[in-house]
Design a protein around this motif. Structure first.
Motif, PDB file in Angstrom:
ATOM      1  N   LEU A  77       0.831  -1.209   0.000  1.00 17.61           N
ATOM      2  CA  LEU A  77       0.000   0.000   0.000  1.00 17.61           C
ATOM      3  C   LEU A  77       0.866   1.260   0.000  1.00 17.61           C
ATOM      4  O   LEU A  77       0.560   2.227  -0.703  1.00 17.61           O
ATOM      5  CB  LEU A  77      -0.957  -0.025   1.196  1.00 17.61           C
ATOM      6  N   LEU A  78       1.962   1.251   0.761  1.00 17.28           N
ATOM      7  CA  LEU A  78       2.876   2.410   0.716  1.00 17.28           C
ATOM      8  C   LEU A  78       3.436   2.601  -0.688  1.00 17.28           C
ATOM      9  O   LEU A  78       3.646   3.730  -1.135  1.00 17.28           O
ATOM     10  CB  LEU A  78       4.043   2.228   1.696  1.00 17.28           C
ATOM     11  N   GLU A  79       3.678   1.490  -1.368  1.00 11.73           N
ATOM     12  CA  GLU A  79       4.227   1.569  -2.726  1.00 11.73           C
ATOM     13  C   GLU A  79       3.166   1.979  -3.750  1.00 11.73           C
ATOM     14  O   GLU A  79       3.484   2.258  -4.900  1.00 11.73           O
ATOM     15  CB  GLU A  79       4.827   0.217  -3.124  1.00 11.73           C
ATOM     16  N   LEU A  80       1.916   1.944  -3.347  1.00 11.89           N
ATOM     17  CA  LEU A  80       0.830   2.445  -4.182  1.00 11.89           C
ATOM     18  C   LEU A  80       0.471   3.888  -3.809  1.00 11.89           C
ATOM     19  O   LEU A  80      -0.479   4.451  -4.349  1.00 11.89           O
ATOM     20  CB  LEU A  80      -0.425   1.564  -4.014  1.00 11.89           C
ATOM     21  N   GLY A  81       1.237   4.456  -2.857  1.00 11.93           N
ATOM     22  CA  GLY A  81       0.899   5.799  -2.396  1.00 11.93           C
ATOM     23  C   GLY A  81      -0.359   5.830  -1.562  1.00 11.93           C
ATOM     24  O   GLY A  81      -1.087   6.824  -1.563  1.00 11.93           O
ATOM     25  N   LEU A  82      -0.637   4.752  -0.887  1.00 14.08           N
ATOM     26  CA  LEU A  82      -1.854   4.648  -0.075  1.00 14.08           C
ATOM     27  C   LEU A  82      -1.500   4.304   1.374  1.00 14.08           C
ATOM     28  O   LEU A  82      -1.813   3.212   1.855  1.00 14.08           O
ATOM     29  CB  LEU A  82      -2.765   3.551  -0.639  1.00 14.08           C
ATOM     30  N   THR A 128      -8.840  -1.494  -3.328  1.00 15.44           N
ATOM     31  CA  THR A 128      -8.832  -0.344  -2.420  1.00 15.44           C
ATOM     32  C   THR A 128      -9.377   0.917  -3.073  1.00 15.44           C
ATOM     33  O   THR A 128      -9.373   1.985  -2.442  1.00 15.44           O
ATOM     34  CB  THR A 128      -7.397  -0.064  -1.921  1.00 15.44           C
ATOM     35  N   ALA A 129      -9.798   0.790  -4.311  1.00 14.45           N
ATOM     36  CA  ALA A 129     -10.319   1.973  -5.007  1.00 14.45           C
ATOM     37  C   ALA A 129     -11.472   2.553  -4.188  1.00 14.45           C
ATOM     38  O   ALA A 129     -12.391   1.843  -3.782  1.00 14.45           O
ATOM     39  CB  ALA A 129     -10.779   1.590  -6.414  1.00 14.45           C
ATOM     40  N   GLY A 130     -11.406   3.851  -3.951  1.00 11.75           N
ATOM     41  CA  GLY A 130     -12.475   4.494  -3.191  1.00 11.75           C
ATOM     42  C   GLY A 130     -12.164   4.607  -1.707  1.00 11.75           C
ATOM     43  O   GLY A 130     -12.957   5.145  -0.944  1.00 11.75           O
ATOM     44  N   TYR A 131     -11.036   4.096  -1.292  1.00  7.50           N
ATOM     45  CA  TYR A 131     -10.700   4.154   0.132  1.00  7.50           C
ATOM     46  C   TYR A 131      -9.480   5.034   0.409  1.00  7.50           C
ATOM     47  O   TYR A 131      -8.844   4.889   1.436  1.00  7.50           O
ATOM     48  CB  TYR A 131     -10.490   2.744   0.681  1.00  7.50           C
ATOM     49  N   SER A 132      -9.148   5.919  -0.535  1.00 10.43           N
ATOM     50  CA  SER A 132      -7.975   6.771  -0.303  1.00 10.43           C
ATOM     51  C   SER A 132      -8.279   7.870   0.715  1.00 10.43           C
ATOM     52  O   SER A 132      -7.373   8.563   1.179  1.00 10.43           O
ATOM     53  CB  SER A 132      -7.478   7.368  -1.618  1.00 10.43           C
ATOM     54  N   GLY A 133      -9.537   8.047   1.043  1.00 13.03           N
ATOM     55  CA  GLY A 133      -9.889   8.962   2.125  1.00 13.03           C
ATOM     56  C   GLY A 133      -9.498  10.390   1.797  1.00 13.03           C
ATOM     57  O   GLY A 133      -9.669  10.863   0.668  1.00 13.03           O
ATOM     58  N   SER A 134      -8.912  11.074   2.763  1.00  8.81           N
ATOM     59  CA  SER A 134      -8.584  12.478   2.555  1.00  8.81           C
ATOM     60  C   SER A 134      -7.131  12.672   2.153  1.00  8.81           C
ATOM     61  O   SER A 134      -6.541  13.731   2.370  1.00  8.81           O
ATOM     62  CB  SER A 134      -8.896  13.257   3.832  1.00  8.81           C
ATOM     63  N   LEU A 135      -6.533  11.645   1.620  1.00 10.83           N
ATOM     64  CA  LEU A 135      -5.151  11.776   1.169  1.00 10.83           C
ATOM     65  C   LEU A 135      -5.067  12.844   0.088  1.00 10.83           C
ATOM     66  O   LEU A 135      -5.815  12.794  -0.894  1.00 10.83           O
ATOM     67  CB  LEU A 135      -4.656  10.453   0.570  1.00 10.83           C
ATOM     68  N   PRO A 136      -4.157  13.789   0.203  1.00 13.32           N
ATOM     69  CA  PRO A 136      -4.047  14.810  -0.842  1.00 13.32           C
ATOM     70  C   PRO A 136      -3.429  14.276  -2.143  1.00 13.32           C
ATOM     71  O   PRO A 136      -3.679  14.820  -3.206  1.00 13.32           O
ATOM     72  CB  PRO A 136      -3.148  15.865  -0.195  1.00 13.32           C
ATOM     73  N   PHE A 137      -2.620  13.207  -2.004  1.00 16.75           N
ATOM     74  CA  PHE A 137      -1.950  12.637  -3.180  1.00 16.75           C
ATOM     75  C   PHE A 137      -1.955  11.114  -3.093  1.00 16.75           C
ATOM     76  O   PHE A 137      -1.852  10.554  -2.006  1.00 16.75           O
ATOM     77  CB  PHE A 137      -0.482  13.082  -3.266  1.00 16.75           C
ATOM     78  N   VAL A 138      -2.081  10.486  -4.246  1.00 14.67           N
ATOM     79  CA  VAL A 138      -1.768   9.052  -4.325  1.00 14.67           C
ATOM     80  C   VAL A 138      -0.845   8.844  -5.518  1.00 14.67           C
ATOM     81  O   VAL A 138      -0.668   9.745  -6.342  1.00 14.67           O
ATOM     82  CB  VAL A 138      -3.043   8.180  -4.481  1.00 14.67           C
ATOM     83  N   TYR A 139      -0.259   7.665  -5.592  1.00 21.66           N
ATOM     84  CA  TYR A 139       0.592   7.374  -6.743  1.00 21.66           C
ATOM     85  C   TYR A 139      -0.276   7.026  -7.949  1.00 21.66           C
ATOM     86  O   TYR A 139      -1.380   6.473  -7.800  1.00 21.66           O
ATOM     87  CB  TYR A 139       1.478   6.156  -6.464  1.00 21.66           C
ATOM     88  N   ALA A 140       0.272   7.296  -9.112  1.00 19.87           N
ATOM     89  CA  ALA A 140      -0.425   6.916 -10.341  1.00 19.87           C
ATOM     90  C   ALA A 140      -0.240   5.434 -10.643  1.00 19.87           C
ATOM     91  O   ALA A 140      -1.006   4.850 -11.412  1.00 19.87           O
ATOM     92  CB  ALA A 140       0.094   7.752 -11.508  1.00 19.87           C
ATOM     93  N   ALA A 141       0.765   4.825 -10.036  1.00 19.29           N
ATOM     94  CA  ALA A 141       1.058   3.421 -10.338  1.00 19.29           C
ATOM     95  C   ALA A 141       1.703   2.783  -9.113  1.00 19.29           C
ATOM     96  O   ALA A 141       1.822   3.410  -8.056  1.00 19.29           O
ATOM     97  CB  ALA A 141       1.996   3.330 -11.544  1.00 19.29           C
ATOM     98  N   HIS A 142       2.092   1.545  -9.267  1.00 18.61           N
ATOM     99  CA  HIS A 142       2.833   0.840  -8.215  1.00 18.61           C
ATOM    100  C   HIS A 142       4.328   1.068  -8.430  1.00 18.61           C
ATOM    101  O   HIS A 142       4.864   0.679  -9.464  1.00 18.61           O
ATOM    102  CB  HIS A 142       2.510  -0.662  -8.281  1.00 18.61           C
TER     103      HIS A 142
END
Lengths: 670, 670, 670
Positions: free
Chosen positions: A418-423, A587-601
């Motif tokens: 998940l950390l490697e997915l920016g999540l 996990t799609a839809g569970y990023s919550g209030s994260l300002p950024f996520v990764y575009a890929a793994h």
């Protein structure tokens, strides 16, 4: 006289500090252990505190050896510690004072439990003497109740036997009426109870004399000892929780390129245990070890950067290195130091000072910064860890799934991916998770190879999904209850209605094997056992040959994904690419209030994030041995400012971060 | 009656021996253990002694089992030993008689310490009985006080506790006032002391009844047990020192192709410990082992040649094989023998006899031959060995530098490489080295990873260099003093002025890494830790990236080379080519009175040399798996004569020795 | 009342069974352990027995936990067992009832020896209560005296010490008068004696109350524990012998593709120990293990087929799986089951039922079927196994020849290769072999690395060959006698006249080396030691370089082949092709009354055969990973009928059997 001195110091502190004490301490503090021993030269002690101050550090930790203080005639000589405390105060350094009653030779880190009623009284006498003497010192910030609770096995002595007998009497009886039964959790649960009892007792002793300062405990060897730590029972009497993290001692489950991830996990577990109170990294390996510790290790400046920023991004209120100056004699002598033997700063201390400076330069941001995570929580369960300890036959060539650590490694496999997915996810003990809390958006909880699920959690699981949340349950989760009763052979399996499914069998399938999932269509590495499923209302979601091994089920307003094979361990052992693809979708839809996520793994490039007011911070750490160009997907519109790392910052506006091997890139978004 | 018999035997000895007894024993004696047990046939015993005689052997060793002699009613029956002694005498065989008081089952090699005061009295009674009975026998040459002193751990009994308490009272106090301190050398130093005390006690018992014969002790497992052996305290009451060397038991640190080198090292250490008294190889593996010993092994005739000539060239006054005839029952039954089960000579005995014959044919040379070595001495230190024992965490995958044996392996790395350069060195305990001796030419002493240098040696080191000699100091040498105090953090490092340098830090760098030296420009393998240097007056001599890791310093009339990284172990683990190139240059001028040195580095081809009057002997042993053409550089002008080996001797006049794999070439130069 | 119920059940049994009880039980019975525990639902228990019946099974085993029956007030409550017995009876299932007196926690499989005189009386009380209560139940078939005798080490308690002292007094004295001698067989021989004593004592207790039912003992961990089992002393008080065989626990010496062979070996050893009485496979792994057992394992249907047919072909009178239903709590909870967690038959149970059906369909054949073997017997010797236990230094990297198991692995190497030649052999303890029996055709006995040959067998060996039989003796056979006396150094080696040869020496030669035989001209893999031979009258038959290492000798009417190198282990470790070629030639003429042999060596394809009247059965099992076309050489003229397996049966008339990987092919020849 002493009172006058203290008054003087207080005035000095206020004059020199440049900002109110409270504000100064609200941004993460950075500091180091100062080792006080007989025979040290005063100028050396002075230099250590001066170096801390010059390194923008404002906190230290001191071990209060009873053996240095108590004379043979029973009187006390606190002089070397008085001197150290005074110097600390003069250099604006606050002190975490570690209680350290006299210990037999061989207890390198101190004993963990009293040996007898008499011993307990001796400890009480020591606490009384030390607390009364130092409680008024202005440099004192916190009492560390005990250094690193956590034992390999229960010591066998009169006191522990008495405590065990008392504890056993209060227990409710095992309902399974199996009289012949070695394999119960009792011995382990007692250690958990006894640790809490003793810490509480120490707290009560201190509080008799000092109820003003903070109370702290630093846990260690977390991925092994975690089941011993009943954080919810501790937090009422602690001010904050702590972690000791030494790559040389504590990261045996990990490869070198997973250390930063492991330190994040350690911090996140401690944050989860402490919440809503704060936590500290009370010990962080700061120097080279020679003969001590399991693995030879000398942190590089890059390590220091990765580790400190990991702790900060995880929300640590302070980081204290082990150790500024080395011990001189005996265990660890000449090891672990952040200074050269000439008392000059090593490159490690210089790096730590640089970070301290950045934090201080961004004081306003950090003073109110909090980590931001996704709505995903990985759950671990003390009883599952204990079960694997009990069941481990300690064979040389055994399979990881059958050994101590299978549950926690499975959890960390999710955590890392998940950390490697920016999540960035939370990681919390089963009993500490707010199951009933009503959250604005749906939540996702993951139960990874949680072999033992105590029956008291069943209702929580049903209600959680019923209320619109999602569960991912994998591995042997739910095989036993808290009596090591195999619930799968009950006439109704406890989670059967929640899963829309029954487990038919587990079958040894191979140290390495794969299962095929439908959506996304991936071939997922698995390990050792394959769980075969009899779907009731659930929809098959994956197969091994012709057998259903994965299902998806909509239960009331929520959803459950159930894969009773060791996919966490399988991906941990081999490759997590397919696991990441699957997790990204689930996990799609569970990023919550994260300002950024990764575009890929991005394998081995981890992301942590903070929020302070309307500003954000992203921490990217590349532990891979090659450069990565990471694409961030913004959920907020902010302007980036590079605080450290990231030589090529031109593309930041396009949310592309070029990150070199071992580099840590810190970006503030305002 | 008995007296008359002895008289007769004496006369026989004088008549048959062909040369005075003294002269006969001045050339190295070769012999074997004769195992005397109940139930043996007289004709077999007779044959064994006859075979010794026919094999040009003149010495044997006999274990004097109390359990064979003392009857249940307390009376003594020496008959099988009387018979053996008489037969030995008739065949001109001298006896090393090993005292062997009754031992509990399980003590394969005998107990090492008395169990109680009462036990001590029993031992005294045994010694009295045996010594008085055999002291007048003409075959008796020496008493072996105890078989193989050396223990794994101190036995816990009333007697050892009493002795420990007495010893502790005499000790000076630890000056570092660190009350909490498991890690002291005390337990180990007591074993060292206690071993000496007990050997001395045995000697005193014997001497009450026999002050005429020789006193001997044979040490074993030398590279592990060495710290237990306080040779300087032993030699006043011993006539000569001894070594037990079994490839199957004692050479666990070595590869098969290092055995000859290891046996040379063992002999040279024992010679260094015994000097100026002589030494013997009291046990040398002579046959096949089956179930006993750590490693299955059957010496080949080539092994026998390499090992015996190694012992001779190291100055051994005798070599006794283990064993002529095998034991028949119990431990080692049917193993280790130099005879076939038909009591015929094995090819190993035949080879030993051949060597015996060569020595006898060159009796005049060997009678006054002494080993010649370079002016180089490799130093080891008991306290450093003990330190590594204490600090070893006994982890499965740990690094060699952190484990027991790091110091001695580092020493042996130098030793081996110097032998391969044709520069046989001495190897001596730190406290036994003649630091203050005025030598005609400058001397070179090497301190290899001597992690603990007791403070009492500091002045010696300064004076040694001051007087024009040279030191090479490498590894973690001098990290601790004898209290395990890390002296590098003292305000002045103890060797700082001698080295013109301060050590800044040690850093874990890799199981394998390289450092770059300037002169000669070599890339030197190193291991685990890199020591970083702050030169004061010293000249940088090597780097790792930008850090100085090697210096050279002219201190007064002498010189020091200091490289605080594990270069001995690094070369031992990987390849010693660069190490040899560097050592060749550093040792230039220290070949001393060696008549020959190698023209180059010949890996696995070792050179030992002897001098007798104006004649010399060179012993070349090729343990490599390929032929070498070795070029000798002569310092003397002599005519070669090939004693054994060296099929292609034509080029000897050009000082070229062709040597086949496994071959031993012995050349006498007159 | 109860009596009436039983009467009713008896009538039911007779009415429903369709054949007399005796006949029904003469074909091999198949069944499973039914685990009875408190808290089980009656409908589940009912279903288990119904499932057994529906699976054509007619026998079960039940563990009679004292802890389930004895209440705190000392009274007994047998109700859950009464219920199970009654249900068993109603479903025509016979019961093996395992006595299981109360045991301390931790004794997963029960204690093996009484702890005190008082404990012995408690056990007697339990036996009395249980036997008296159940002796009249019509479902009862047999008492299992104890679950799996066999210990790692003798428990140290007052009772065992008393027994040891009594036993020691009866022993004859060691003739070798070696007073110092740890290494005797005594401690091990006492365990062997004590096990027999205790089983006998249990038998005597039962017999006081029930002399009608059968008595049974199931042995386990056979290849390790075999030396503890004195079958000839047991059989007078047992009705049949038994084996527990779990791939997860007991087959550590074997690769996965040797399991079927190992199960055959286990059965054949037990048959040899039981003869002329029958034997059972009392436990056979029937399900998946998770945390218990040394190796994770879930049998496939193919495994079940291979294993059951192996047991049947070896002559087992019954096979009882472990376990029909899993335990629910504590050790093994939810593991080992033949049912799904829904109490439905697994594919393993379905396969077992299929076999049961085939046996039942061929009831007439199987009711009187007996295994047919060649005239070849592989001998093992308890004293040799004990010797290797004693001599094993338990070093990490030691060689197999020096470790526990060398003798039995050598034996199994012969056993496997003979099965692959289509020459099923017997495997029997040295003392149980009918040496003096006059057989119609010559017999061949093999002594594989029988390191200790007790002197009492010497005369047997001489007479055996004298009478026209043949011996193959290899490895270190005959190195020691029963006192661990090395007989090879006796003036006349005990087997010297029999072998026409003397052993000269053993020499470590290499973990792997080869010897060259003349006839057939093969290069035979050997291991570790080479035994060198001095032929007297024997004819050299093999060499290593110039040394004779194999001889052949015609002694009177018989013949001996002697190769004192570890050729069994050598072939086991590497490749048995040459070994098979050599064995094929050496065993020519010893196929006995086998109806079929293989035309060639088919690696990993094993053959077992049965005879019933004038009909035969061949069992072929292919554990190789490729298809084989096996050619049978018929000694009888019969018509084949395929009972199972063998998809391509067309060529059967030409005696060609095509057999796929993992397949078991059963052919009846009438």
């Amino acid at each position: 006289m002493k009172v006058l001195l203290y008054l003087f110091i207080w005035i000095g502190l206020i004059l020199f500090a440049g900002s109110p004490v409270e504000a100064q301490f609200s941004a993460p503090a950075i500091g180091a252990q100062v080792f006080i021993e007989p025979g040290q030269r005063k100028e050396d002690v002075e230099k250590w505190f001066r170096l801390l101050e010059e390194s923008h550090m404002n906190v230290c930790r001191i071990r209060m050896f009873e053996t240095h203080m108590k004379k043979k005639d029973g009187t006390w000589d606190f002089s070397i510690y008085d001197d150290a405390f005074d110097r600390a105060a003069r250099h604006n350094i606050k002190i975490f004072a570690t209680l350290f009653p006299a210990t037999a030779t061989g207890d390198v880190g101190g004993f963990k439990f009293p040996k007898s009623e008499h011993h307990l009284q001796q400890i009480a006498g020591y606490i009384h003497a030390v607390v009364v003497h130092f409680r008024d010192h202005p440099a004192l910030q916190a009492w560390v109740l005990q250094n690193e609770p956590g034992v390999g096995a229960l010591p066998d002595n009169s006191f522990s036997r008495k405590m065990y007998a008392e504890w056993e009497e209060q227990k409710t009886e095992n309902p399974y009426r199996i009289p012949f039964h070695k394999e119960s959790l009792d011995d382990y649960l007692f250690i958990r109870y006894y640790t809490t009892w003793y810490l509480h007792w120490i707290h009560d002793q201190i509080q008799q004399y000092d109820s003003i300062h903070e109370y702290h405990v630093n846990n260690h060897m977390l991925f092994v000892n975690l089941w011993q730590y009943d954080f919810p029972s501790w937090m009422p009497f602690l001010s904050h929780l702590g972690a000791s993290i030494h790559a040389g001692w504590h990261l045996g489950y990990f490869n070198r390129n997973q250390y930063a991830m492991a330190i994040n996990a350690d911090c996140d577990i401690i944050r989860g245990g402490a919440a809503p109170k704060p936590f500290w990294v009370t010990e962080l390996q700061g120097g080279n070890n020679l003969f001590s510790a399991f693995r030879p290790m000398c942190p590089t400046p890059e390590d220091i950067g990765q580790w400190v920023w990991s702790a900060v991004a995880s929300g640590a209120k302070g980081i204290i290195f082990w150790t500024l100056n080395p011990r001189s004699t005996g265990p660890e002598a000449g090891e672990w130091s952040m200074l050269t033997y000439q008392n000059e700063p090593s490159e490690r201390l210089t790096e730590a000072a640089k970070i301290s400076r950045i934090i201080s330069d961004n004081n306003i941001f950090f003073a109110s910064a909090e980590p931001v995570t996704s709505d995903i929580t990985i759950l671990y369960c003390a009883e599952s860890m204990i079960t694997q300890n009990i069941k481990d036959m300690h064979l040389q060539d055994d399979e990881a799934g059958r050994k101590t650590g299978a549950h926690i490694k499975s959890a960390l496999s999710y955590y890392q991916t998940l950390l490697e997915l920016g999540l960035p996810a939370n990681i919390i003990e089963m009993g500490n998770y707010p199951w009933k809390e009503h959250s604005p958006s749906p939540r996702l909880a993951i139960l990874p190879d949680m072999v033992t699920i105590p029956s008291r959690y069943r209702d929580d699981l049903y209600r959680f999904v019923e209320n619109g949340n999602k569960l991912i349950i994998t591995g042997l989760s739910g095989f036993y209850d808290e009596y090591l009763h195999n619930v799968l052979q009950d006439s109704v399996q406890p989670l059967e209605h929640l899963l829309g499914t029954r487990v038919k069998e587990f079958k040894v399938t191979g140290s390495y094997f794969n299962i095929i999932l439908e959506d996304p269509p991936v071939t997922l590495p698995a390990h050792l056992w394959r769980g075969e499923i009899q779907p009731l209302h659930a929809i098959p979601a994956g197969k091994y040959e012709d057998e259903v091994v994965a299902v998806r089920y909509r239960f009331k307003k929520g959803e459950v994904v159930f894969i009773p094979s060791l996919i966490g361990l399988g991906s941990w052992q081999r490759d997590n690419e397919a696991f990441a693809a699957w997790l990204k979708k689930e996990t799609a839809g569970y990023s919550g209030s994260l300002p950024f996520v990764y575009a890929a793994h991005y394998p081995l490039v981890i992301l942590k994030e903070m929020k302070s007011g309307q500003s954000f911070l992203t921490v990217l750490i590349n532990t891979d041995n090659k450069k990565h160009s990471v694409v961030l997907i913004p959920k907020v519109k902010k302007t980036p400012a590079l605080l450290t790392g990231g030589s090529v910052s031109a593309s930041l506006k396009n949310y592309i971060v070029d990150i070199l091997p071992d580099e840590t890139v810190i970006i503030k978004w305002e």
